[in-house]
Scaffold this active site. Structure first.
Site, PDB file in Angstrom:
ATOM      1  N   ASN A   9     102.236 110.063  19.525  1.00 52.73           N
ATOM      2  CA  ASN A   9     102.788 109.487  20.759  1.00 52.73           C
ATOM      3  C   ASN A   9     102.169 108.110  20.980  1.00 52.73           C
ATOM      4  OD1 ASN A   9     103.674 108.871  23.312  1.00 52.73           O
ATOM      5  ND2 ASN A   9     102.444 110.441  24.352  1.00 52.73           N
ATOM      6  N   TRP A  10     102.970 107.071  20.756  1.00 50.01           N
ATOM      7  CA  TRP A  10     102.434 105.707  20.885  1.00 50.01           C
ATOM      8  C   TRP A  10     102.312 105.290  22.350  1.00 50.01           C
ATOM      9  CZ3 TRP A  10     105.638 102.541  16.695  1.00 50.01           C
ATOM     10  CH2 TRP A  10     105.353 103.050  15.430  1.00 50.01           C
ATOM     11  N   LYS A  11     102.841 106.090  23.253  1.00 50.93           N
ATOM     12  CA  LYS A  11     102.837 105.741  24.681  1.00 50.93           C
ATOM     13  C   LYS A  11     103.382 104.311  24.855  1.00 50.93           C
ATOM     14  CE  LYS A  11      98.933 108.770  25.375  1.00 50.93           C
ATOM     15  NZ  LYS A  11      98.068 109.351  26.370  1.00 50.93           N
ATOM     16  N   HIS A  95     105.725 115.551  29.377  1.00 48.38           N
ATOM     17  CA  HIS A  95     104.378 115.041  29.106  1.00 48.38           C
ATOM     18  C   HIS A  95     103.631 114.913  30.444  1.00 48.38           C
ATOM     19  CE1 HIS A  95     101.080 112.392  27.977  1.00 48.38           C
ATOM     20  NE2 HIS A  95     101.300 112.755  26.721  1.00 48.38           N
ATOM     21  N   GLU A  97     101.731 112.775  31.655  1.00 48.93           N
ATOM     22  CA  GLU A  97     101.796 111.467  32.321  1.00 48.93           C
ATOM     23  C   GLU A  97     103.099 111.324  33.098  1.00 48.93           C
ATOM     24  OE1 GLU A  97     100.807 109.034  28.910  1.00 48.93           O
ATOM     25  OE2 GLU A  97      98.790 109.893  28.946  1.00 48.93           O
ATOM     26  N   GLU A 167      98.618 120.643  26.051  1.00 49.66           N
ATOM     27  CA  GLU A 167      97.833 119.432  26.249  1.00 49.66           C
ATOM     28  C   GLU A 167      97.069 119.525  27.567  1.00 49.66           C
ATOM     29  OE1 GLU A 167      99.370 115.847  23.965  1.00 49.66           O
ATOM     30  OE2 GLU A 167     100.547 115.915  25.785  1.00 49.66           O
ATOM     31  N   GLY A 173      93.542 111.306  26.464  1.00 53.46           N
ATOM     32  CA  GLY A 173      93.077 109.929  26.594  1.00 53.46           C
ATOM     33  C   GLY A 173      91.665 109.811  27.146  1.00 53.46           C
ATOM     34  N   SER A 212      93.000 114.063  22.789  1.00 53.64           N
ATOM     35  CA  SER A 212      91.920 113.418  22.037  1.00 53.64           C
ATOM     36  C   SER A 212      91.732 113.981  20.627  1.00 53.64           C
ATOM     37  CB  SER A 212      90.612 113.466  22.839  1.00 53.64           C
ATOM     38  OG  SER A 212      90.777 112.776  24.073  1.00 53.64           O
ATOM     39  N   GLY A 233      97.792 111.020  20.643  1.00 55.44           N
ATOM     40  CA  GLY A 233      98.074 109.783  21.362  1.00 55.44           C
ATOM     41  C   GLY A 233      97.339 108.614  20.726  1.00 55.44           C
ATOM     42  N   GLY A 234      96.207 108.247  21.320  1.00 47.86           N
ATOM     43  CA  GLY A 234      95.459 107.061  20.898  1.00 47.86           C
ATOM     44  C   GLY A 234      95.259 106.939  19.395  1.00 47.86           C
TER      45      GLY A 234
HETATM   46  C1  PEP Z   1      99.074 112.328  24.321  1.00 49.91           C
HETATM   47  O1  PEP Z   1      99.455 111.204  24.577  1.00 49.91           O
HETATM   48  O2  PEP Z   1      99.869 113.268  24.368  1.00 49.91           O
HETATM   49  C2  PEP Z   1      97.675 112.537  23.945  1.00 49.91           C
HETATM   50  C3  PEP Z   1      97.287 113.728  23.606  1.00 49.91           C
HETATM   51  O3  PEP Z   1      96.859 111.437  23.969  1.00 49.91           O
HETATM   52  P1  PEP Z   1      95.364 111.317  23.340  1.00 49.91           P
HETATM   53  O4  PEP Z   1      95.446 111.840  21.932  1.00 49.91           O
HETATM   54  O5  PEP Z   1      95.070 109.853  23.371  1.00 49.91           O
HETATM   55  O6  PEP Z   1      94.462 112.137  24.180  1.00 49.91           O
END
Ligand code: PEP
Length: 252
Positions: A9-11, A95, A97, A167, A173, A212, A233-234
């Site tokens: 997920n590049w957000k 998600h 967010e 999640e 994040g 993470s 994500g990151g």
């Molecule tokens: C996500 O965006 O779904 C996520 C899990 O982010 P991160 O890996 O950065 O925690």
């Protein structure tokens, strides 16, 4: 045997130039023979361009969000059939967010889930508790409620062929990962709950862990029986990290 999946997920990150560089690196390092699904989720404006670049099928493309509506006066929204039209195979729904920042409730998420399936795409339903909910001992209650919203609206059969992503909000994040045991406990709870309604769907259902995930913890997380890969994500913004995470899934 469930096929593992790693979803990046590049957000709201990237640019045409940065995406091109990342995809070129991924193309060179992700291996077609790895028996897993590898998918990237760029921001919607870059979906068509990304899908055009990824035509050999090694890396799939998905959207981070979708409208619950099919067409009409919904300014700013993008329908599931439009996502399919530009080459998407998957869509995230719910998600955290979007639940938090855009106030998406369980009912809206369930409608989005059905819109995605209706267009022939695979929904990845994201569920997870906040830190406050975990500390109050309510983790199972929250994730059950979030999954039940889809089952109650569309029936247990709607989960066939779909993907769940657990999640924990406190791990997204933040650099704070759920321990492999914490992830396994929630994944096993979700699968067990679905099994009471349909054993085949429960067995086949892929449940990803997100929060993470990075190269240094992926193998340990993916070694858990009920963890069928990761929503990243990151770390998905680094070709090297993403490649190592995919390699860890492929090695399970
Ligand atoms: C996500 O965006 O779904 C996520 C899990 O982010 P991160 O890996 O950065 O925690």
């Amino acid at each position: 045997m469930r096929r593992l999946m790693v979803a990046g997920n590049w957000k709201m990150h990237g640019s045409r130039a940065a995406n091109a560089a990342l995809l070129t690196e991924l193309d060179l390092t992700l291996k077609a023979e790895w028996p897993i699904d590898m998918v990237v989720f760029p921001p919607s404006v870059y979906l068509a361009d990304t899908a055009r670049r990824l035509t050999d099928g090694v890396i799939g493309v998905g959207a981070q969000d979708v409208s619950a509506e099919s067409a009409g006066a919904f300014t700013g929204q993008v329908s599931a059939s439009m996502l399919k039209d530009v080459g998407c195979l998957y869509t995230l729904v719910g998600h955290s967010e979007r639940r938090q920042l855009n106030r998406e409730d369980d009912a809206l998420v369930a409608r989005k889930f059905a819109a995605v399936q209706g267009a022939g795409l695979i929904p990845i339903l994201c569920v997870g508790e906040t830190l406050q909910e975990r500390e109050a001992g309510n983790t199972e209650g929250v994730v059950a409620r979030q999954v039940d919203a889809v089952i109650n609206m569309h029936g247990i059969g709607a989960l066939a062929g779909s993907v769940l992503a657990y999640e924990p909000v406190w791990a997204i994040g933040t650099g704070r990962t759920a321990s492999p045991e914490q992830a396994q406990a929630v994944h096993a709870f979700l699968r067990g709950r679905i099994r009471t309604q349909d054993a085949n769907i429960a067995t086949e259902l892929r449940i990803l862990y997100g929060g993470s995930v990075k190269a240094s913890n992926a193998a340990e997380l993916f070694s858990m029986t009920d963890v069928d890969g990761g929503l990243v994500g990151g770390a998905s913004l680094s070709a090297d990290e993403f490649q190592q995470i995919c390699a860890a899934a492929a090695a399970r």
